[in-house]
Design an enzyme around this catalytic site. Sequence first.
Site, PDB file in Angstrom:
ATOM      1  N   CYS A 291      29.472  72.631  34.434  1.00 28.73           N
ATOM      2  CA  CYS A 291      28.148  72.938  33.883  1.00 28.73           C
ATOM      3  C   CYS A 291      27.371  71.821  33.376  1.00 28.73           C
ATOM      4  CB  CYS A 291      28.378  73.927  32.638  1.00 28.73           C
ATOM      5  SG  CYS A 291      29.443  75.364  32.826  1.00 28.73           S
TER       6      CYS A 291
ATOM      7  N   CYS B 104      24.831  83.530  33.707  1.00 27.03           N
ATOM      8  CA  CYS B 104      25.564  83.117  32.316  1.00 27.03           C
ATOM      9  C   CYS B 104      24.598  83.080  31.300  1.00 27.03           C
ATOM     10  CB  CYS B 104      26.201  81.666  32.440  1.00 27.03           C
ATOM     11  SG  CYS B 104      26.865  80.996  30.824  1.00 27.03           S
TER      12      CYS B 104
ATOM     13  N   CYS C 241      13.531  67.558  23.694  1.00 23.69           N
ATOM     14  CA  CYS C 241      12.777  68.806  24.055  1.00 23.69           C
ATOM     15  C   CYS C 241      11.658  69.136  23.354  1.00 23.69           C
ATOM     16  CB  CYS C 241      14.093  70.048  24.053  1.00 23.69           C
ATOM     17  SG  CYS C 241      13.616  71.351  24.738  1.00 23.69           S
TER      18      CYS C 241
ATOM     19  N   CYS D 168      18.962  73.760  16.965  1.00 24.59           N
ATOM     20  CA  CYS D 168      19.303  72.849  18.453  1.00 24.59           C
ATOM     21  C   CYS D 168      18.871  71.327  17.758  1.00 24.59           C
ATOM     22  CB  CYS D 168      18.335  72.923  19.478  1.00 24.59           C
ATOM     23  SG  CYS D 168      18.785  72.107  20.910  1.00 24.59           S
TER      24      CYS D 168
ATOM     25  N   CYS E 122      14.013  75.830  18.980  1.00 25.06           N
ATOM     26  CA  CYS E 122      15.006  76.395  18.702  1.00 25.06           C
ATOM     27  C   CYS E 122      15.647  75.991  17.323  1.00 25.06           C
ATOM     28  CB  CYS E 122      15.904  76.529  19.739  1.00 25.06           C
ATOM     29  SG  CYS E 122      15.257  76.688  21.553  1.00 25.06           S
TER      30      CYS E 122
ATOM     31  N   CYS F 250      27.297  75.203  37.565  1.00 30.49           N
ATOM     32  CA  CYS F 250      26.367  75.978  36.547  1.00 30.49           C
ATOM     33  C   CYS F 250      25.264  74.829  36.231  1.00 30.49           C
ATOM     34  CB  CYS F 250      27.354  76.701  35.409  1.00 30.49           C
ATOM     35  SG  CYS F 250      26.154  77.645  34.497  1.00 30.49           S
TER      36      CYS F 250
ATOM     37  N   ARG G  53      32.893  84.098  26.959  1.00 33.68           N
ATOM     38  CA  ARG G  53      33.473  82.656  26.471  1.00 33.68           C
ATOM     39  C   ARG G  53      33.209  82.149  25.103  1.00 33.68           C
ATOM     40  NH1 ARG G  53      30.341  79.287  29.829  1.00 33.68           N
ATOM     41  NH2 ARG G  53      31.553  79.732  31.531  1.00 33.68           N
TER      42      ARG G  53
HETATM   43  S1  SF4 Z   1      18.130  74.918  22.847  1.00 34.05           S
HETATM   44 FE1  SF4 Z   1      17.559  72.953  22.652  1.00 34.05          FE
HETATM   45  S2  SF4 Z   1      17.591  71.858  24.635  1.00 34.05           S
HETATM   46 FE2  SF4 Z   1      17.605  74.133  24.905  1.00 34.05          FE
HETATM   47  S3  SF4 Z   1      15.436  74.627  24.806  1.00 34.05           S
HETATM   48 FE3  SF4 Z   1      15.725  75.158  22.824  1.00 34.05          FE
HETATM   49  S4  SF4 Z   1      15.397  73.048  21.833  1.00 34.05           S
HETATM   50 FE4  SF4 Z   1      15.461  72.835  24.023  1.00 34.05          FE
END
Ligand code: SF4
Length: 333
Positions: free
Chosen positions: A116, A207, A72, A79, A76, A147, A279
């Site tokens: 999901c 959600c 990705c 993540c 984040c 979802c 949740r």
């Molecule tokens: S949480 Fe992870 S998968 Fe989702 S947008 Fe952020 S970096 Fe990408």
Amino acid sequence: MSERSLLSPSNPPRPADISGSVRHDWTVAEVGALFALPFADLMFHAQRIHRAHFDPCEIQLSTLLSIKTGGCPEDCAYCPQSAKYATGVKAEKLMALDTVLAEARAAKDGGASRFCMGAAWREPKARDMEKVCAMIEGVKALGLETCVTLGMLTASQTARLKAAGLDYYNHNLDTSPEFYGDIITTRTYQERLDTLEHVRQAGIAVCCGGIVGMGEGRNDRAGMIVALANLPKHPESVPINLLVRVAGTPLADEADLDPFEFIRTIAVSRIVMPESMVRLSAGREDMSEAIQALCFLAGANSIFCGPRLLTTPNPARDRDMALLEKLGFTPMA
Ligand code: SF4
């Protein structure tokens, strides 16, 4: 990060609103006052409000499948799927329809009522949208609620997902607007709110929740709950995640959050969003049964079932079923 002050001259103390009414004008000071209640009072009011809207002995079971893992472009900080961090998660292609439907059948056989599907994208491309819509149609045909979480969406994309029969769209606010920049720099809070608005406009249920234990202060936990509750409509599902620290991510060495602070976050979410499903999401793998039970008493009434939550471990189904049985709880129909 030091605890930020909940109270300042512009943020005066207020009595905690424990009426359980559905409101969209919460302030951080009011939600902070709920956090500050003595634990016994907070749990009592959360449980009282929970019982006014739900059977307290029923837990909704969802299953989450990663249909497109890793690679990705977002950053984040929590993540393992971000391409910016060396976490050992390999970037994969979108899963084949047959594989997704086999997983959905297994989830249904295991008692899940909602399936999901998560894709690690900044936003879906046109060719991906058609494949995901085929998955939604196939999963719905099995009799499961659907979802998906695919990143940012335009209004036309939400309309397409609605036409495919999508029930819920997951898009988290993650944290308070003030702390957000410490966690994500590649998309703005407003972009998240815009996507949520498109989802609502299309008539898809929302959600939306966040993550705690990322180094934020209580003020930010209160701010996140205020941001969720002050949306034009409360999200139908509110996932509250406890950070799972993954080696290679910037939050790998974050300090533990006190479990009672996590339980308080659940209880305050229940009081402020009385009609939403709250949740208990990521972080259960390392949580004792006693802490999970307190979360249920605090008003959590939904969990993800299955050994993995996207790329991180989650309790095996047998363990969850044993816990529910021990507590005299049943899966929500
Ligand atoms: S949480 Fe992870 S998968 Fe989702 S947008 Fe952020 S970096 Fe990408």
